[in-house]
Design an enzyme around this catalytic site. Structure first.
Site, short mmCIF file in Angstrom:
data_model
loop_
_atom_site.label_atom_id
_atom_site.label_comp_id
_atom_site.label_asym_id
_atom_site.label_seq_id
_atom_site.Cartn_x
_atom_site.Cartn_y
_atom_site.Cartn_z
CD GLU A 1 12.79 22.40 -0.11
OE1 GLU A 1 13.06 21.94 1.02
OE2 GLU A 1 12.76 21.70 -1.13
CG HIS B 1 12.27 16.76 1.83
ND1 HIS B 1 12.53 17.89 2.59
CD2 HIS B 1 12.48 17.13 0.55
CE1 HIS B 1 12.89 18.88 1.78
NE2 HIS B 1 12.86 18.44 0.54
CD GLU B 2 12.63 14.87 -2.38
OE1 GLU B 2 11.97 15.62 -3.13
OE2 GLU B 2 13.72 15.20 -1.89
CG HIS C 1 9.01 18.77 -2.62
ND1 HIS C 1 8.93 20.13 -2.58
CD2 HIS C 1 10.26 18.44 -2.19
CE1 HIS C 1 10.11 20.62 -2.13
NE2 HIS C 1 10.92 19.61 -1.88
#
Lengths: 502, 502
Positions: B297, B267-268, B271
Site C-alpha cells: 500500500e 493506485h493499482e 501496486h
C-alpha cells in the site's frame, strides 16, 4: 458382479472424471484468458502452469487404479445398466487414447501449443509466416507422431480426423468433397454470370460499441441464457465451454462490416446453445459437452446460416439492427438485407465466406493438411501452395499470408484434421433442416416472428441434450437417418436460385 | 553438510515452490476471470475446480518430504549461504502457517470465499446486507478459528494482522491511529471553516471509452510496461499478479467522476510497479511478489497520492487529460485541477476518499474488525455500527449499505486484518518521500516534466527489487530508518495548509 462392488468402482471413475473436468476447466480458463486479455509477456508463466496442470491431468487419467476399475467393469459388462456401460466404454476409449501418448510428450505438446498461439498472433499481426513456421513444423511433426499413438492401423491423417469425428476418414471425405464440388461449381458459375447483389450498405461505419449492444440483443433473440454465457472479443471468434453453466463465446468487431460480427455471434451462439442444452447430469462426466466437431459445427452453422441467413430470420435481424443503426440502415429493405448477407462471391477469408463458397475454403485446408501429414508438403512451402490452391478453387489469390495461411488459429492451436468437420457440419445441418421441416411444417412462421424456441427445442431434444452420450453417427442417424450430402447440395441450389433469380 | 547434499535438498524445495506458484497462478486466473467476465451461474463449476486446486496446493506445501528437507536444511544453518538460509526460513514459516490449518478447513474456506464474492456482489448491487450476512458470519468464524491456528500465543486479531503485516499488532496500531487522529482532526477542523475548493468540473460527463484511452496514457506516463500489465474493468479496482511478467490492474469508470478511475489507475499502477520490478530470479520462489500489504500500500498510495496528487504531477495529468477531454476541461487551470483532486471532505466511499480523511475510513473498519473477532459485535449489527461510526469519525452517515458496509470486497474475499495496512501504507510512503527528497533534491523537477523514472528507480532500488526477501520492517528500515508516523502528519499538514491557504 454385485451392485455394491459396481458402485464402489464407479466411485473411482467419477472421482477421476471430476478431477479431469477440474484440470481441463483450469487450463481452459488460462487459455481463454490468454486469448482475450493476458499481457504479451505472460507466456512463460502460463506455460509452466499449463505444463503442470496438463501433467497432473495426465496422471489422473492414466492412473493404475482407474484403469483397473474400468477393466474390471468392462469384464462385467452384462451386470451394468446401459448408461453405465456407455460411461465405462467412453472412458475406456479416452484413457486408451490419452495413455497412448507418453506423458512427457503430452506435456511438451501443451507447452508447445501455448507458445505457438503467441507466435501465430505475432506472425499474423506482422504478416510474417516465418515467425510461425518453426512452430507449425513441430506441430505437424507431433501430430504425425500422435496419429501413430492414437491408432496404428489407420493412415496417420485418418487417425487425426478420428479425433474430431469418430468414424470419418479420407475415403469418405474425398467423395464428400467431390460431391460438393460437382454440385456447387455449376451453381457458382451461373451466379458469376448474373447481376451481383448489392451489399454496399454493409460497408458503412458501424461503431464497435453499437455492434456490441446489437450483439447482446441478437443473443437474446436467439434465446441464449446470458447468466450462463458471456460474449468476449478476440482476433478470431471461438466458443469455450467448461460446463453447461459456463460457456464463453467471442467475436471480433469490424467497423466497416456489419455482417462479420453478427454472423460470428450467431455461429458461436449455435455452439453455445449446444453446450448449454446438454443435460445437467452430464456435467463433470465423460458425457459432458458436444460429441464431435462435425456435430458441433452443424449446430453453429445451423444458427448462423440455415436460420441466420434465411429469408424469414433476416427480417427479424434487420428490425433489430435498425434500432442500433437507424441512420446507416434507413434505406435498407428486408429483401436487400437478405440478399446482401447471402452474397456469393469467392473471397479470401474463410470465416467471412458465404455458404456457397465456404466448402472450397475448407477443401484448401484439407488438401494441405493431408500433404503435411503424409510428408509430401513442407511447412515452408505452405504459403505458396495455399495461394495457388485459392487461385485454383476460388479464383482469388491472397496478396499476404495474414489473409492467407495465417488467417486461422487452428494449426497454432495444435489441431490438424479439424477443418473438414466444418464442411461436414454444414451438410449435417441441411439434413437436420430437412427432417425438422417434416416434423414441424410451421417452423418458419415462428422464425419469422423472431421466436426460435421451436427450432431450439427440436435441436435440444434430438441432438443437444445427449452431450457425448451417443457417438456422432448414432446421434445423427437417430435424428435424421442415414447421412446424405445431397440434402446440402439441394438446399444451397434452391436457396441461391431464389436469391439470384437463376 | 556437504554442498551436493544441500543442492539435492534445494531441488525438493524448488520443485515445491514451482508447483505452489502454478497452483496459485491457476487459482488466481480463475478468480480474476470471476471478477472480470465470468457468467453469473459459473460459480458451481469454479467452486469445484478451486476446491481441487486448493487441495492439491495444500498437499504440495504440507508434503512430508518437503518438510523434512526444510528441517534438515534448518539444522545445517551454518552451511548455507545467506540467500539460502532466508529461503529456507521463509518457506518454513509459510509451511508452518499453512499446515497449521487442517486441509479440509482450508479447502472449505477457498470454496466459501468463492461463493461469498458472488453473494457480496449481489448484496451490493441489490443494497441488501442480508444476502451477504450469512457468508460474513462464516468468514468471521473461520478467521477466528484460523487465527488460533496461525499463532496461539497472540490475540486472535493480532494473529490475523500478522498475516498481512508481519510484526504489527493492535497495541502499535491503536497508538498509530491515535497519533493520526490527534494530528489530523484539527487540520480537518480548520479546513471545514474556510472556503471549500471548487471541483464541479470533475462532475461533467467523461465518457467511459475516453476515460479508457486516458487511462492507457496515464499507464504510459507512469512507465508501466504494458507488455506485462493489462488494465481491466471491475466493480472494485484491484491488482492481481502471477509473476513479474503478468500483472493485472483493474479500474471502474464513473462517467461523472473523472478523478475516480484516474486515481484508481495510479493506485493499482503503483501496486503493479512494485510487482513488475521484483527481480526475475525471484519468480516461482517464495521471494516472489511484494512482501506485505503495508509495504504494498505504501507503493500504491505513493503513486496515487504523493506523486499523483502533487502540485508537480497534476500539471502533467491535466495536460494529458485535456487531450482526451478538451471540451470538459477547457477552462480548467493547473491550480484548479490540483486543488480539486485534493479536495478534503468527509465522505462515504473509502476508495474515493481524499488523503486527509482516508485514515478515518480505515479506522471504522479496524474498530469493527477488532470487535467482530473478539465477539463483542454480531454480524447482523455491522450496518448500524458502521453507520454510527461514520457519523462519529467523519460526520456523515450512509443512507444505504451499498455505500456503507457493503462497499468493499475485502471481507467477502475472506480477509480480516487487511484494512489497517492501508493507513500504514500512507504513513510508510510519507517517510519514503522524506528520504527520497534527501537523496534526490531535484526529484520534483523530473516529476513536473512527466518523468517518473528517477522516482521509480529509487523505489525499485530500495524496495521493489527485493520482493519478499526482506521482512517488511527490514526493507522499510534499510530504506528509511525507524518508522515514525509523524512524517505522515507533517506531510499532510504542509500539503493541506498550502491547498487551503490555512
Amino acid at each position: 458382479m454385485i451392485r455394491k462392488e459396481i458402485d464402489e468402482l464407479f466411485k473411482v471413475l467419477r472421482e477421476a472424471q471430476e478431477k479431469h473436468a477440474a484440470f481441463t476447466h483450469a487450463m481452459g480458463i488460462l487459455q481463454y484468458d490468454q486469448e482475450t486479455v493476458a499481457p504479451e509477456e505472460s507466456g512463460e508463466g502460463r506455460g509452466k502452469t499449463m505444463g503442470l496442470l496438463g501433467g497432473l491431468d495426465y496422471e489422473v487419467m492414466s492412473d493404475e487404479a482407474l484403469r483397473k476399475a474400468v477393466d474390471t467393469l468392462l469384464a462385467a459388462k452384462s451386470d451394468l445398466t446401459e448408461d453405465e456401460l456407455r460411461e465405462v466404454e467412453l472412458l475406456h476409449k479416452n484413457i486408451k487414447q490419452l495413455s497412448a501418448i507418453p506423458q512427457d510428450e503430452y506435456v511438451d505438446f501443451i507447452v508447445l501449443v501455448d507458445e505457438a498461439q503467441v507466435a501465430w498472433r505475432k506472425a499474423k499481426n506482422g504478416n510474417d509466416f516465418s515467425i510461425f513456421a518453426p512452430y507449425l513444423e513441430k506441430i505437424v511433426e507431433t501430430n504425425r507422431k500422435f496419429a501413430g499413438y492414437y491408432n496404428k492401423e489407420l493412415k496417420p491423417y485418418d487417425a487425426l480426423i478420428n479425433q474430431f469425428e469418430e468414424g470419418m476418414n479420407m475415403e469418405i471425405l474425398n467423395e464428400f468433397f467431390q460431391k460438393l464440388s460437382d454440385g456447387l461449381r455449376p451453381l457458382l458459375e451461373k451466379i458469376s454470370q448474373v447481376q451481383q447483389v448489392e451489399d454496399g450498405f454493409l460497408r458503412k461505419t458501424y461503431p464497435a460499441l453499437d455492434q456490441k449492444a446489437f450483439s447482446y440483443e441478437v443473443m437474446d433473440i436467439m434465446g441464449l441464457d446470458r447468466k450462463r454465457t458471456i460474449l468476449g472479443e478476440t482476433e478470431h471468434p471461438f466458443t469455450e465451454n467448461f460446463n453447461n453453466k459456463d460457456v464463453r463465446i467471442t467475436t471480433h468487431y469490424y467497423e466497416n462490416a456489419l455482417e462479420s460480427s453478427l454472423y460470428s455471434v450467431l455461429h458461436e451462439g449455435g455452439h453455445a446453445m449446444y453446450e448449454l442444452n446438454v443435460q445437467d447430469k452430464y456435467n463433470w462426466t465423460v458425457f459432458s459437452g458436444g460429441v464431435s466437431m462435425g456435430i458441433h459445427e452443424s449446430q453453429s452453422r445451423f444458427y448462423e446460416n440455415i436460420i441466420g441467413r434465411s429469408f424469414e430470420f433476416t427480417k427479424v435481424l434487420l428490425e433489430s439492427a435498425k434500432k442500433h443503426f437507424p441512420e446507416q440502415l434507413k434505406e435498407v429493405s428486408h429483401e436487400m438485407f437478405w440478399k446482401a448477407v447471402n452474397k456469393a462471391e469467392p473471397s479470401l477469408i474463410r470465416t467471412e465466406a458465404d455458404e456457397l463458397t465456404y466448402a472450397f475454403h475448407v477443401m484448401v485446408r484439407y488438401e494441405i493438411e493431408k500433404k503435411l501429414i503424409d510428408g509430401s508438403l513442407q511447412v515452408k512451402d505452405v504459403p505458396e501452395v495455399w495461394n495457388s490452391m485459392y487461385e485454383k478453387y476460388l479464383g482469388v489469390r491472397p496478396s499476404k499470408d495474414s489473409e492467407g495461411c495465417l488467417q486461422d488459429s487452428h494449426w497454432s492451436g495444435g489441431d490438424l484434421g479439424y477443418f473438414p468437420t466444418y464442411a461436414l457440419g454444414s451438410a449435417y445441418g441441411a439434413q437436420m433442416l430437412h427432417t425438422m421441416e417434416k416434423d414441424m411444417p410451421d417452423m418458419w412462421k415462428s422464425v419469422e416472428k423472431g421466436d426460435l424456441s421451436p427450432v431450439t427445442a427440436w435441436l435440444k431434444e434430438h441432438i443437444h441434450k445427449f452431450g457425448s452420450y451417443y457417438k456422432p453417427k448414432e446421434v445423427f442417424e437417430n435424428a435424421c437417418g442415414k447421412f446424405d450430402a445431397q440434402h446440402f447440395v439441394d438446399y444451397l441450389t434452391e436457396k441461391y436460385t431464389k436469391i439470384y433469380g437463376l
